[in-house]
Design an enzyme around this catalytic site. Structure first.
Site, PDB file in Angstrom:
ATOM      1  N   LYS A  64       0.860  -1.195   0.000  1.00 43.48           N
ATOM      2  CA  LYS A  64       0.000   0.000   0.000  1.00 43.48           C
ATOM      3  C   LYS A  64       0.880   1.224   0.000  1.00 43.48           C
ATOM      4  O   LYS A  64       2.024   1.180   0.473  1.00 43.48           O
ATOM      5  CB  LYS A  64      -0.884   0.010   1.256  1.00 43.48           C
ATOM      6  CG  LYS A  64      -2.108   0.900   1.147  1.00 43.48           C
ATOM      7  CD  LYS A  64      -3.228   0.172   0.445  1.00 43.48           C
ATOM      8  CE  LYS A  64      -4.522   0.927   0.469  1.00 43.48           C
ATOM      9  NZ  LYS A  64      -5.659   0.035   0.215  1.00 43.48           N
TER      10      LYS A  64
HETATM   11  N1  GLU Z   1      -7.407   0.144  -2.997  1.00 44.04           N
HETATM   12  C1  GLU Z   1      -8.183  -1.027  -3.254  1.00 44.04           C
HETATM   13  C2  GLU Z   1      -8.208  -1.916  -2.020  1.00 44.04           C
HETATM   14  O1  GLU Z   1      -8.029  -1.453  -0.923  1.00 44.04           O
HETATM   15  C3  GLU Z   1      -7.735  -1.750  -4.517  1.00 44.04           C
HETATM   16  C4  GLU Z   1      -6.313  -2.226  -4.531  1.00 44.04           C
HETATM   17  C5  GLU Z   1      -5.865  -2.760  -5.874  1.00 44.04           C
HETATM   18  O2  GLU Z   1      -6.663  -2.854  -6.789  1.00 44.04           O
HETATM   19  O3  GLU Z   1      -4.685  -3.070  -5.995  1.00 44.04           O
HETATM   20  O4  GLU Z   1      -8.483  -3.082  -2.102  1.00 44.04           O
END
Ligand code: GLU
Length: 443
Positions: free
Chosen positions: A133
């Site tokens: 993240k």
């Molecule tokens: N931000 C989204 C989540 O928390 C998507 C992450 C992604 O598609 O890599 O799952």
């Protein structure tokens, strides 16, 4: 599998405390934030991991945490600095994968927890990724479009040492969208000297994006919501739904629930809270939010104090905003029978216990909102093969993955008599640690 012997000739006398998994020294033990919540969730699942529990400390610290300075020229010619992060929590099952958020309150602890929840989520739906993240500590509402682009590009350049289509693949999250992904893809590609669409997902369609990606998280929330409602005998067609957050996740979920006959009775977002006992006009509310940026001042509803949101009479509650919203302070007041976590980390472990005791079913984030990353995976596969699928194909495969994962988790929850969160962690942690065990330690 053979392991090195416990002690070898010549091993010096040791202080065991220095060899146990202490907290990372960069976090204050009394202020762990969301990472502290994640650690409690891991502790709850450890007794169910059997022989794999010898690896559990792997999950208790991120593999890599990068903090970067993001300096940009503001429009007036002055220079501003923002703090950026990219954390790869685990890559045992594949490259890092997870979104990037722009928010003024982003912290390292938060990004660490979000990265860890991505590891769990990706393993829970069995997509071949680890968890990562990123975030920038900035309020994008206070930036011009040009400033936003410069923040995005400089941040992407700074984390360029970690990301790549086979290393770590960012995506949208809170306050980031397709345009931000286009800038990220372009910046990475310029630095590499070759257009690399697979470095991010959630891109615009004309840049290797996937049909159905934008709606995927909300669609997954709805799909699993229907499954869970059926299992507890709740009729969605006559259910009242309350949502916190009306963005990419909450807005889409509201549309799908309304389409299925449910009444969306209350919505809270960063601007305020609104209520209508007979059900809100969802298409009109979406148009209002697109125009005004918030649900506040929507004419065909009564305004509600923010805290009163938690007392609203409803059957389904969908937190689809930020972490730590459902706490010991409000969990006892929630009237819903079913909570579907569109947001990441909205419920604290204490609140989880209260809801469990009260018989409220919580569909946890790490499975409920996995639709987004599942279609991100589809996008990445399509980019690599340069062969793109129809929207029906994407949605069909999404349903299959989500329903299959949920069926496994439901069965594990019944077998061990645990909450769906613990069951999801059992499934996911076992997969991650099994991969860890098979790979062994290098060197
Ligand atoms: N931000 C989204 C989540 O928390 C998507 C992450 C992604 O598609 O890599 O799952």
């Amino acid at each position: 599998m053979s392991h090195p012997p416990d002690s070898q000739p010549g091993t010096p006398a040791r202080n065991p405390a220095l060899f146990s998994s202490a907290l990372p020294s960069y976090l204050k033990p009394d202020d762990l934030g969301p990472w502290g919540i994640y650690l409690q969730q891991v502790d709850r699942v450890t007794p169910y991991l059997g022989r794999l529990s010898r690896w559990v400390d792997t999950l208790k610290r991120p593999k890599r945490s990068l903090i970067v300075d993001v300096p940009i020229h503001l429009d007036d010619g002055s220079v501003a600095h923002f703090e950026g992060y990219r954390v790869q929590h685990n890559t045992s099952r594949g490259p890092g994968k997870g979104g990037v958020r722009f928010h003024q309150n982003v912290t390292l602890s938060e990004v660490m927890a979000l990265a860890a929840w991505m590891s769990i989520k990706n393993a829970a739906v069995n997509v071949p990724y680890g968890g990562a993240k990123g975030g920038v500590r900035v309020d994008p509402r206070q930036l011009s479009l040009g400033e936003l682009e410069r923040v995005t590009r400089r941040y992407t350049s700074e984390i360029g040492i970690l990301i790549g289509p086979n290393k770590d693949i960012p995506a949208p999250d809170v306050n980031t969208n397709e345009q931000v992904m286009a800038w990220m893809m372009d910046t990475y590609s310029m630095n590499e000297g070759t257009t690399t669409t697979g470095v991010v997902t959630g891109k615009p369609l004309d840049l290797g994006g996937s049909l159905g990606r934008r709606e995927a998280t909300g669609r997954g929330v709805f799909t699993l919501g229907l499954e869970a409602a059926r299992l507890i005998g709740l009729d969605v067609a006559s259910a009242r739904v309350a949502l916190q957050g009306f963005g990419n996740v909450g807005g889409v979920a509201a549309q799908l629930f309304a389409h299925a006959g449910a009444q969306v009775v209350a919505v809270q977002d960063h601007g305020g809270c609104i209520y209508r006992a007979g059900g809100l006009d969802v298409p009109a509310l979406l148009a209002h939010v697109a125009h005004c940026g918030s649900v506040a001042d929507f004419a065909a509803a009564e305004p509600l104090a923010n805290d009163a949101f938690w007392d609203v009479p409803c059957d389904i509650l969908i937190p689809a905003a930020l972490e730590q919203q459902i706490t010991a302070a409000n969990a006892g007041r929630i009237q819903a029978r079913l909570i579907i976590e569109g947001a990441n980390g909205p419920t604290t472990p204490q609140a989880d216990d209260i809801l469990h005791e009260r018989g409220v079913l919580v569909l946890p984030d790490v499975i409920a909102n996995a639709g987004g990353v599942t279609v991100s995976y589809f996008e990445w596969v399509q980019d690599f093969s340069s062969f793109f699928w129809s929207e029906d194909e994407v949605n069909e495969r999404l349903m299959k993955v989500m329903k299959g994962a949920f069926a496994t988790i439901w069965q594990v929850a019944q077998q061990h008599r645990v909450s769906l969160r613990t069951a999801t962690f059992i499934v996911a942690c076992s997969r991650i640690l099994h991969a860890r065990d098979l790979r062994g330690l290098y060197p």
